[in-house]
Scaffold this motif. Structure first.
Motif, PDB file in Angstrom:
ATOM      1  N   GLU A 128       0.837  -1.208   0.000  1.00 57.66           N
ATOM      2  CA  GLU A 128       0.000   0.000   0.000  1.00 57.66           C
ATOM      3  C   GLU A 128       0.872   1.259   0.000  1.00 57.66           C
ATOM      4  OE1 GLU A 128      -2.414   0.545   3.530  1.00 57.66           O
ATOM      5  OE2 GLU A 128      -4.012   1.470   2.340  1.00 57.66           O
ATOM      6  N   GLN A 129       1.933   1.214   0.809  1.00 61.20           N
ATOM      7  CA  GLN A 129       2.863   2.341   0.897  1.00 61.20           C
ATOM      8  C   GLN A 129       3.529   2.603  -0.464  1.00 61.20           C
ATOM      9  OE1 GLN A 129       5.859   1.579   3.843  1.00 61.20           O
ATOM     10  NE2 GLN A 129       5.920   3.694   4.513  1.00 61.20           N
ATOM     11  N   ILE A 130       3.912   1.520  -1.131  1.00 62.79           N
ATOM     12  CA  ILE A 130       4.573   1.660  -2.442  1.00 62.79           C
ATOM     13  C   ILE A 130       3.617   2.298  -3.457  1.00 62.79           C
ATOM     14  CG2 ILE A 130       5.418   0.328  -4.428  1.00 62.79           C
ATOM     15  CD1 ILE A 130       6.770  -1.557  -2.408  1.00 62.79           C
ATOM     16  N   VAL A 131       2.387   1.785  -3.492  1.00 61.38           N
ATOM     17  CA  VAL A 131       1.414   2.318  -4.465  1.00 61.38           C
ATOM     18  C   VAL A 131       1.095   3.785  -4.171  1.00 61.38           C
ATOM     19  CG1 VAL A 131      -0.951   2.089  -5.334  1.00 61.38           C
ATOM     20  CG2 VAL A 131       0.428   0.044  -4.958  1.00 61.38           C
ATOM     21  N   GLU A 132       0.954   4.107  -2.886  1.00 66.66           N
ATOM     22  CA  GLU A 132       0.646   5.503  -2.526  1.00 66.66           C
ATOM     23  C   GLU A 132       1.823   6.440  -2.820  1.00 66.66           C
ATOM     24  OE1 GLU A 132      -2.624   4.869   1.072  1.00 66.66           O
ATOM     25  OE2 GLU A 132      -0.518   5.233   1.566  1.00 66.66           O
ATOM     26  N   THR A 133       3.027   5.907  -2.721  1.00 69.39           N
ATOM     27  CA  THR A 133       4.205   6.756  -2.920  1.00 69.39           C
ATOM     28  C   THR A 133       4.596   6.880  -4.388  1.00 69.39           C
ATOM     29  OG1 THR A 133       5.037   6.049  -0.767  1.00 69.39           O
ATOM     30  CG2 THR A 133       6.621   7.102  -2.236  1.00 69.39           C
ATOM     31  N   TYR A 134       4.529   5.775  -5.107  1.00 68.07           N
ATOM     32  CA  TYR A 134       5.061   5.772  -6.485  1.00 68.07           C
ATOM     33  C   TYR A 134       3.979   5.674  -7.567  1.00 68.07           C
ATOM     34  CZ  TYR A 134       9.336   4.874  -3.877  1.00 68.07           C
ATOM     35  OH  TYR A 134      10.372   4.975  -2.983  1.00 68.07           O
ATOM     36  N   GLY A 135       2.730   5.445  -7.180  1.00 67.65           N
ATOM     37  CA  GLY A 135       1.680   5.317  -8.182  1.00 67.65           C
ATOM     38  C   GLY A 135       1.470   3.873  -8.611  1.00 67.65           C
ATOM     39  N   ARG A 179      -5.784   2.705  -9.649  1.00 71.27           N
ATOM     40  CA  ARG A 179      -5.833   2.854 -11.111  1.00 71.27           C
ATOM     41  C   ARG A 179      -7.038   3.713 -11.508  1.00 71.27           C
ATOM     42  NH1 ARG A 179      -3.976  -3.222 -12.649  1.00 71.27           N
ATOM     43  NH2 ARG A 179      -1.761  -2.752 -12.917  1.00 71.27           N
ATOM     44  N   ALA A 180      -8.154   3.515 -10.829  1.00 71.83           N
ATOM     45  CA  ALA A 180      -9.346   4.333 -11.110  1.00 71.83           C
ATOM     46  C   ALA A 180      -9.053   5.800 -10.790  1.00 71.83           C
ATOM     47  CB  ALA A 180     -10.523   3.830 -10.292  1.00 71.83           C
ATOM     48  N   LEU A 181      -8.327   6.009  -9.702  1.00 76.69           N
ATOM     49  CA  LEU A 181      -7.968   7.381  -9.314  1.00 76.69           C
ATOM     50  C   LEU A 181      -7.056   8.015 -10.366  1.00 76.69           C
ATOM     51  CD1 LEU A 181      -7.929   9.625  -7.107  1.00 76.69           C
ATOM     52  CD2 LEU A 181      -5.923   8.495  -6.154  1.00 76.69           C
ATOM     53  N   GLU A 182      -6.069   7.260 -10.827  1.00 78.53           N
ATOM     54  CA  GLU A 182      -5.144   7.795 -11.846  1.00 78.53           C
ATOM     55  C   GLU A 182      -5.864   8.034 -13.164  1.00 78.53           C
ATOM     56  OE1 GLU A 182      -1.422   5.755 -12.246  1.00 78.53           O
ATOM     57  OE2 GLU A 182      -0.799   6.281 -10.207  1.00 78.53           O
ATOM     58  N   ARG A 239      10.128  -4.505  -6.650  1.00 75.49           N
ATOM     59  CA  ARG A 239       9.132  -4.645  -7.714  1.00 75.49           C
ATOM     60  C   ARG A 239       8.631  -6.084  -7.856  1.00 75.49           C
ATOM     61  NH1 ARG A 239      11.588  -2.363 -12.817  1.00 75.49           N
ATOM     62  NH2 ARG A 239      11.768  -0.539 -11.471  1.00 75.49           N
ATOM     63  N   ASN A 240       9.558  -7.023  -7.894  1.00 77.55           N
ATOM     64  CA  ASN A 240       9.166  -8.434  -8.074  1.00 77.55           C
ATOM     65  C   ASN A 240       8.295  -8.929  -6.926  1.00 77.55           C
ATOM     66  OD1 ASN A 240      10.384  -8.730 -10.514  1.00 77.55           O
ATOM     67  ND2 ASN A 240      12.311  -9.538  -9.687  1.00 77.55           N
ATOM     68  N   ALA A 276       2.011   2.396 -11.712  1.00 76.72           N
ATOM     69  CA  ALA A 276       2.876   1.785 -12.728  1.00 76.72           C
ATOM     70  C   ALA A 276       4.051   1.060 -12.065  1.00 76.72           C
ATOM     71  CB  ALA A 276       3.382   2.852 -13.673  1.00 76.72           C
ATOM     72  N   PRO A 277       4.133  -0.262 -12.225  1.00 81.77           N
ATOM     73  CA  PRO A 277       5.238  -1.009 -11.603  1.00 81.77           C
ATOM     74  C   PRO A 277       6.614  -0.472 -12.015  1.00 81.77           C
ATOM     75  CG  PRO A 277       3.578  -2.515 -12.417  1.00 81.77           C
ATOM     76  CD  PRO A 277       3.192  -1.157 -12.906  1.00 81.77           C
ATOM     77  N   ALA A 278       6.694   0.144 -13.195  1.00 86.73           N
ATOM     78  CA  ALA A 278       7.977   0.687 -13.654  1.00 86.73           C
ATOM     79  C   ALA A 278       8.509   1.763 -12.708  1.00 86.73           C
ATOM     80  CB  ALA A 278       7.819   1.257 -15.058  1.00 86.73           C
TER      81      ALA A 278
END
Lengths: 203, 148
Positions: B8-15, B47-50, B26-27, B17-19
Motif C-alpha cells: 500500500e505504501q509503495i502504491v501511494e508513494t510511487y503510483g 488505477r481508477a484514481l489515476e 518490484r518483483n 505503474a510497476p515501472a
C-alpha cells in the motif's frame, strides 16, 4: 555578445527535461545569460505550456494563472544568471520558481499578485466537459483543491508534469524521503476525499 | 516477503505503474498481486484514481499565451534604466512597487545634483582661493604704489 547557438524550438510541447533536450536547453540558457532575446523567446515558447498547466492545476481557473506564468517566465530573463548548468534542468528550475510563487500566493498573498481574483481566463474549452464525467471531474477538482498546497503541488508535479521524486524533492527543497511521505499522503487523501464526496463512485 | 501494508505504501508513494516502483521491491510487489485479492483491489482503486486524474486536462489558453509572449517581448526590449529599476524593485507586492518607484525616481535628481555639485565648483571658489587672490591684489597694489 556571445554568438547565439542554433536551436530548434518546439512550440507547444511540454517542457519535460530529457537527455535529447538538455543540450538544447543549456544552449538556450547560455544564450539568454548573454542577453539574447531571441533565445529567450524560444525558451518561453518551449516552457509556457508546462508552466501554465502547472499553475492552472495549482490555482484553478483564475486570472492569477496568467500572472504566475508570466512572473515565472519573466524570471527566466531577469534571473537567468542564477541558473547553473548541471545543477538542475531548465524545466526543473522553472517549476521550482512556479512552485514557490504558487505556494506564496496560496498561503499569504492572494491579493498581492493581482486584484482580479474573480476574473476567469479565456479558454478554448472547459476542463470539466469530458462527456459523462462532469460530476466525477468536479469532485476531483474539489478534492485536489482541498489538499494542502505542498501535497497538491507534489502530486501535480509527479502525475501531470512527470518529474521524478528526486527532481520534485529538489524543487521543493526537501529530502526524497520527505517528498515520498508527502506524495503518499496526497494520494491517500485524494482517494479518501473522493470516496467521501461520492460514495457511490468506483474510487 | 512483502506484506500488504508495504505494498500500500509503495502504491501511494510511487503510483500504479510497476515501472516506477523501487526496483529491489518490484518483483515481490508483483508476486503479492498474484496471491492477494486485497492488494489487487487496492491497485484497482488507485488505477481508477489515476484514470480520473488523467481525464482532468487543462484547456487550451491561446489568448493568455499570446498576451504573455507580448508582455515578455516588451520586457526584454526595456531600456537600460528600466532594467536597473526592475532589478532594484521587488516585482511581488504591487503596493511596494507603486509607492517605491516614484520615490526612487524623485530622489535621482537630488543624488545627481549632489554629485555634480561635488565634482564641479560652478564658478564658486573656495575660501583658500579668495585669500590667495586678495593677497595677490594687495601685493600688486603695493607694487603699483612703489612704481609711482
Amino acid at each position: 555578445m556571445r554568438q547565439r547557438p542554433v536551436v530548434h524550438s518546439t512550440l507547444g510541447t511540454d517542457s519535460r527535461d530529457s537527455t535529447s533536450t538538455m543540450t538544447e536547453d543549456e544552449a538556450l540558457m547560455l544564450a539568454i545569460q548573454s542577453g539574447d532575446s531571441r533565445a529567450y523567446e524560444s525558451a518561453v515558447r518551449k516552457h509556457i505550456k508546462a508552466i501554465s498547466h502547472y499553475a492552472f492545476r495549482m490555482l484553478g481557473n483564475s486570472k492569477d494563472v496568467e500572472d504566475i506564468t508570466q512572473e515565472t517566465l519573466l524570471r527566466l530573463w531577469t534571473h537567468a544568471d542564477s541558473w547553473q548548468p548541471g545543477k538542475a534542468g531548465v524545466s526543473t528550475w522553472l517549476h521550482r520558481i512556479a512552485h514557490n510563487l504558487c505556494i506564496d500566493y496560496l498561503r499569504k498573498d492572494r491579493s498581492g499578485i493581482t486584484g482580479e481574483l474573480t476574473e476567469d481566463i479565456e479558454t478554448d474549452d472547459d476542463p470539466s466537459l469530458a462527456p459523462g464525467k462532469e460530476a466525477e471531474l468536479q469532485s476531483l477538482q474539489k478534492a485536489l483543491d482541498a489538499l494542502p498546497e505542498r501535497q497538491r503541488s507534489a502530486l501535480i508535479l509527479s502525475h501531470y508534469q512527470g518529474f521524478s521524486n528526486k527532481e520534485i524533492a529538489q524543487m521543493m527543497d526537501i529530502s526524497v524521503d520527505a517528498l515520498e511521505s508527502i506524495l503518499a499522503r496526497a494520494r491517500r487523501g485524494l482517494k479518501a476525499r473522493l470516496i467521501r464526496n461520492a460514495p457511490t463512485e468506483s474510487v | 516477503m512483502m506484506n500488504f501494508e508495504r505494498f500500500e505504501q509503495i502504491v501511494e508513494t510511487y503510483g500504479c505503474a510497476p515501472a516506477r516502483w523501487p526496483e529491489h521491491e518490484r518483483n515481490k510487489a508483483e508476486q503479492l498481486l498474484t496471491t492477494s485479492a486485497e492488494a489487487r483491489s487496492l491497485l484497482d482503486e488507485h488505477r481508477a484514481l489515476e484514470s480520473l486524474l488523467n481525464d482532468y486536462q487543462v484547456p487550451a489558453m491561446p489568448q493568455m499565451e499570446r498576451r504573455i509572449l507580448g508582455t515578455l517581448r516588451e520586457a526584454t526590449r526595456a531600456s537600460l534604466l528600466d532594467r536597473i529599476l526592475d532589478w532594484m524593485l521587488p516585482r511581488s507586492g504591487a503596493l511596494i512597487s507603486w509607492a517605491w518607484r516614484p520615490a526612487l525616481v524623485a530622489t535621482l535628481p537630488l543624488v545627481c545634483g549632489i554629485y555634480l555639485a561635488n565634482y564641479y565648483s560652478f564658478g564658486i571658489d573656495g575660501a583658500q582661493n579668495s585669500w590667495q587672490e586678495e593677497l595677490y591684489l594687495i601685493s600688486m597694489n603695493d607694487y603699483a604704489e612703489i612704481s609711482e
